[in-house]
Design a protein around this motif. Structure first.
Motif, mmCIF file in Angstrom:
data_model
loop_
_atom_site.group_PDB
_atom_site.id
_atom_site.type_symbol
_atom_site.label_atom_id
_atom_site.label_comp_id
_atom_site.label_asym_id
_atom_site.label_seq_id
_atom_site.Cartn_x
_atom_site.Cartn_y
_atom_site.Cartn_z
ATOM 1 N N LYS A 1 2.276 -9.345 -5.809
ATOM 2 C CA LYS A 1 2.771 -10.145 -6.925
ATOM 3 C C LYS A 1 2.188 -9.704 -8.273
ATOM 4 O O LYS A 1 2.401 -10.351 -9.284
ATOM 5 C CB LYS A 1 2.539 -11.632 -6.681
ATOM 6 N N SER A 2 1.504 -8.567 -8.299
ATOM 7 C CA SER A 2 0.943 -8.021 -9.528
ATOM 8 C C SER A 2 1.838 -6.899 -10.058
ATOM 9 O O SER A 2 1.916 -5.820 -9.465
ATOM 10 C CB SER A 2 -0.462 -7.463 -9.277
ATOM 11 N N MET A 3 2.510 -7.159 -11.174
ATOM 12 C CA MET A 3 3.407 -6.158 -11.748
ATOM 13 C C MET A 3 2.647 -4.865 -12.078
ATOM 14 O O MET A 3 3.092 -3.778 -11.723
ATOM 15 C CB MET A 3 4.077 -6.724 -13.005
ATOM 16 N N LEU A 4 1.497 -4.993 -12.732
ATOM 17 C CA LEU A 4 0.728 -3.800 -13.078
ATOM 18 C C LEU A 4 0.251 -3.066 -11.828
ATOM 19 O O LEU A 4 0.253 -1.837 -11.779
ATOM 20 C CB LEU A 4 -0.463 -4.161 -13.965
ATOM 21 N N GLY A 5 -0.147 -3.834 -10.817
ATOM 22 C CA GLY A 5 -0.583 -3.220 -9.571
ATOM 23 C C GLY A 5 0.528 -2.434 -8.906
ATOM 24 O O GLY A 5 0.342 -1.284 -8.503
ATOM 25 N N VAL A 6 1.703 -3.043 -8.801
ATOM 26 C CA VAL A 6 2.850 -2.386 -8.165
ATOM 27 C C VAL A 6 3.241 -1.135 -8.943
ATOM 28 O O VAL A 6 3.479 -0.074 -8.363
ATOM 29 C CB VAL A 6 4.028 -3.371 -8.021
ATOM 30 N N LEU A 7 3.278 -1.229 -10.265
ATOM 31 C CA LEU A 7 3.621 -0.061 -11.084
ATOM 32 C C LEU A 7 2.584 1.053 -10.912
ATOM 33 O O LEU A 7 2.930 2.235 -10.915
ATOM 34 C CB LEU A 7 3.734 -0.454 -12.553
ATOM 35 N N SER A 8 1.310 0.662 -10.738
ATOM 36 C CA SER A 8 0.242 1.661 -10.622
ATOM 37 C C SER A 8 0.332 2.479 -9.332
ATOM 38 O O SER A 8 -0.291 3.533 -9.228
ATOM 39 C CB SER A 8 -1.133 0.990 -10.711
ATOM 40 N N LEU A 9 1.105 2.011 -8.366
ATOM 41 C CA LEU A 9 1.265 2.769 -7.121
ATOM 42 C C LEU A 9 2.039 4.066 -7.342
ATOM 43 O O LEU A 9 1.912 5.012 -6.570
ATOM 44 C CB LEU A 9 1.974 1.922 -6.060
ATOM 45 N N GLY A 10 2.879 4.085 -8.372
ATOM 46 C CA GLY A 10 3.671 5.283 -8.652
ATOM 47 C C GLY A 10 4.673 5.611 -7.561
ATOM 48 O O GLY A 10 5.006 6.773 -7.340
ATOM 49 N N ARG B 1 0.834 -1.197 0.000
ATOM 50 C CA ARG B 1 0.000 0.000 0.000
ATOM 51 C C ARG B 1 0.868 1.246 0.000
ATOM 52 O O ARG B 1 1.848 1.348 0.737
ATOM 53 C CB ARG B 1 -0.905 0.013 1.229
ATOM 54 N N ALA B 2 0.494 2.181 -0.854
ATOM 55 C CA ALA B 2 1.108 3.514 -0.866
ATOM 56 C C ALA B 2 -0.053 4.500 -0.802
ATOM 57 O O ALA B 2 -0.913 4.509 -1.676
ATOM 58 C CB ALA B 2 1.929 3.721 -2.129
ATOM 59 N N GLY B 3 -0.105 5.273 0.259
ATOM 60 C CA GLY B 3 -1.246 6.175 0.460
ATOM 61 C C GLY B 3 -2.499 5.360 0.690
ATOM 62 O O GLY B 3 -2.520 4.448 1.509
#
Length: 93
Positions: free
Chosen positions: A45-54, A36-38
């Motif tokens: 384990k989700s590449m797109l999810g992790v990238l979407s955190l910015g 979690r960020a913010g």
């Protein structure tokens, strides 16, 4: 639920190579982990999810997991995020 809060140390944040290494490590720990960020929380384990955190260098993120092995999994992943993965040639993740 086990939690760890860590500051992202990689120069490029959780983008490109550092994100890939983190996601690969999260997939290997054997327990579902969220990052979690913010206010945004995604599966680790989700590449797109992790990238979407910015998440950029210096961003504080919280890792959460539940169940047997959760503490060990979070320790491993928190240690990984606390290193500058951009500057490391080889990694045993």
């Amino acid at each position: 639920m086990a939690q760890r809060t860590v500051v992202v140390a990689s120069a490029s944040g959780l983008h490109a190579r550092p994100a890939k290494l983190f996601v690969q490590a999260a997939a290997k720990v054997g327990v579902p982990v969220t990052i979690r960020a913010g206010e945004k929380s995604v599966p680790a384990k989700s590449m797109l999810g992790v990238l979407s955190l910015g998440a950029v260098r210096g961003t504080e993120v919280t890792l959460e997991a539940e169940g047997p092995g959760a503490d060990e999994a979070l320790d491993t992943l928190a240690e990984l995020l606390s290193r500058d993965l951009d500057s490391e040639e080889a990694l045993d993740a």
